[in-house]
Write a protein that holds these residues in place. Structure first.
Motif: not given
Length: 392
Positions: A315-321, A329-335
């Motif tokens: 599932k998406m949450d499992e994938m990002f974990a 680093k497929m999830a990148h922080p931005v403000t």
């Protein structure tokens, strides 16, 4: 923070919804000066593809600046053409005829700036019998052959779970723009590049489409089974499901040894690629009997250690974990000024010297109107007059 490899290029972004914004996102993420042009609120904004502060919009329009400009007003079009004089690229994904009605088609832009590159995305092509039809991802999935080969056999057509035609068209457009920029270095001339959801979908069907063009074979639905590589598919474990790709003689043998089933190598029904293809359902049943005693994580490790491709189904949450996804680093922080700290989806291209950068969150509508217009020579009084008359 660096300037980025595309910082010398200015891109005027007329796109909306998904396919066009996807194309511009590639350019923006590697530093291009991307100016998103939106209708002023009073002019009745076009459908932009969802709420501005929703996940989709925020993910698509990062690293851009936004101005408002009414292209239906003569002065709005004049401002746009002044931007075109100094720009390198214009990207649009209107219906094929709209740019001609607005007077911002390639020949019109070329008269103002012979070096301009126009990137266009439509539903079905810039000409032909369906040129004036509105494009939509799922329509292209159906017409492009994907839905007929997706889903379980006999289930009826099934759409893919992502907007594959939109994203594919955006990617093809971005590649075309980059090729045109490279070609311009030798010719000094811009050009019009175009793609469509339908073309992108057919192109991405790739080997499945080529089965028809070359062998006159019409692929059907294969469900979770790979259409030609056997055994490759989804298999049930004692606590879930995993993907296993064990096609080819050497890998198949390693797979059977790993799950302690050497008899599946020697049995006549499964001894060759041809016999495994002819007896696929029976082979899958035998494999499921043997792997259902394993836990998913245990079996994935066992098979990979044996050199057999296998992986979890997340599932998406499992994938990002997953540790590898975190490493990439497929999830990148931005403000975001409105949403605070959020994460958007990273690019899938790695470059050793010039990586993409997440410089800024998606702008508010018209956030940079004054800033950009001043850069192009308009003073405060002219901008105030534009605002008063609904030009911006």
């Amino acid at each position: 923070m660096t300037a980025g490899p595309l910082a010398r290029f200015t891109v005027l972004d007329l796109t909306r919804v998904r396919a066009g914004p996807t194309a511009v996102r590639y350019l923006a993420d590697w530093g291009a000066n991307c100016i998103k042009i939106e209708m002023p609120p009073a002019a009745g904004d076009m459908d932009m593809g969802g709420p501005r502060h929703g996940p989709d919009f925020q993910n698509l329009h990062r690293n851009k600046r936004s101005i408002t400009l009414n292209l239906k007003e003569p002065d709005g079009k004049a401002v746009f053409m002044k931007l075109v004089e100094k720009a390198d690229v214009v990207v649009e994904n209107y219906r094929a005829d709209v740019k001609f009605r607005l007077g911002i088609d390639y020949e019109s832009l070329k008269k103002v700036n012979p070096r301009i590159i126009l990137g266009s995305i439509s539903g079905f092509g810039q000409d032909g019998p369906y040129a004036k039809r509105a494009g939509f991802d799922q329509i292209a999935q159906g017409m492009g052959g994907l839905m007929w080969i997706t889903g379980m056999p006999g289930q009826g057509p099934v759409r893919a779970g992502i907007a594959v035609a939109d994203v594919g068209a955006g990617l093809h457009c971005a590649i075309g723009i980059l090729i045109a920029l490279l070609e311009r270095e030798s010719s000094g001339q811009g050009q019009w590049i175009s793609t469509s959801l339908l073309q992108a979908m057919i192109s991405m069907c790739d080997f499945q489409a080529a089965r028809w063009t070359i062998a006159k074979d019409v692929p059907g639905q294969a469900g979770n089974n790979h259409p030609t590589s056997i055994p490759t598919g989804v298999f049930k474990t004692k606590d879930g499901y995993i993907n296993i790709a064990a096609s080819g003689g050497h890998i198949y043998k390693r797979f059977c040894e790993a799950i302690k089933a050497p008899e599946l190598v020697t049995e006549a029904r499964f001894a060759t690629d041809k016999s495994r293809a002819e007896n696929r359902d029976a082979l899958n049943e035998e494999i499921n009997k043997r792997v259902e005693k394993y836990g998913s994580a245990e079996l994935v490790k066992l098979l990979n250690d044996a050199g057999v491709p296998a992986g979890p189904i997340y599932k998406m949450d499992e994938m990002f974990a997953d540790p590898q996804v975190k490493h990439l680093k497929m999830a990148h922080p931005v403000t975001s000024p409105k949403l605070g700290d959020i994460e958007v989806i990273g690019q899938a291209i790695n470059m050793s010297r010039t990586p993409f950068e997440m410089r800024s969150a998606t702008p508010e509508q018209g956030e940079h109107t004054e800033e950009v217009l001043k850069e192009f020579g308009y003073d405060a009084s002219a901008i105030a007059d534009f605002r008063k008359r609904g030009v911006v």
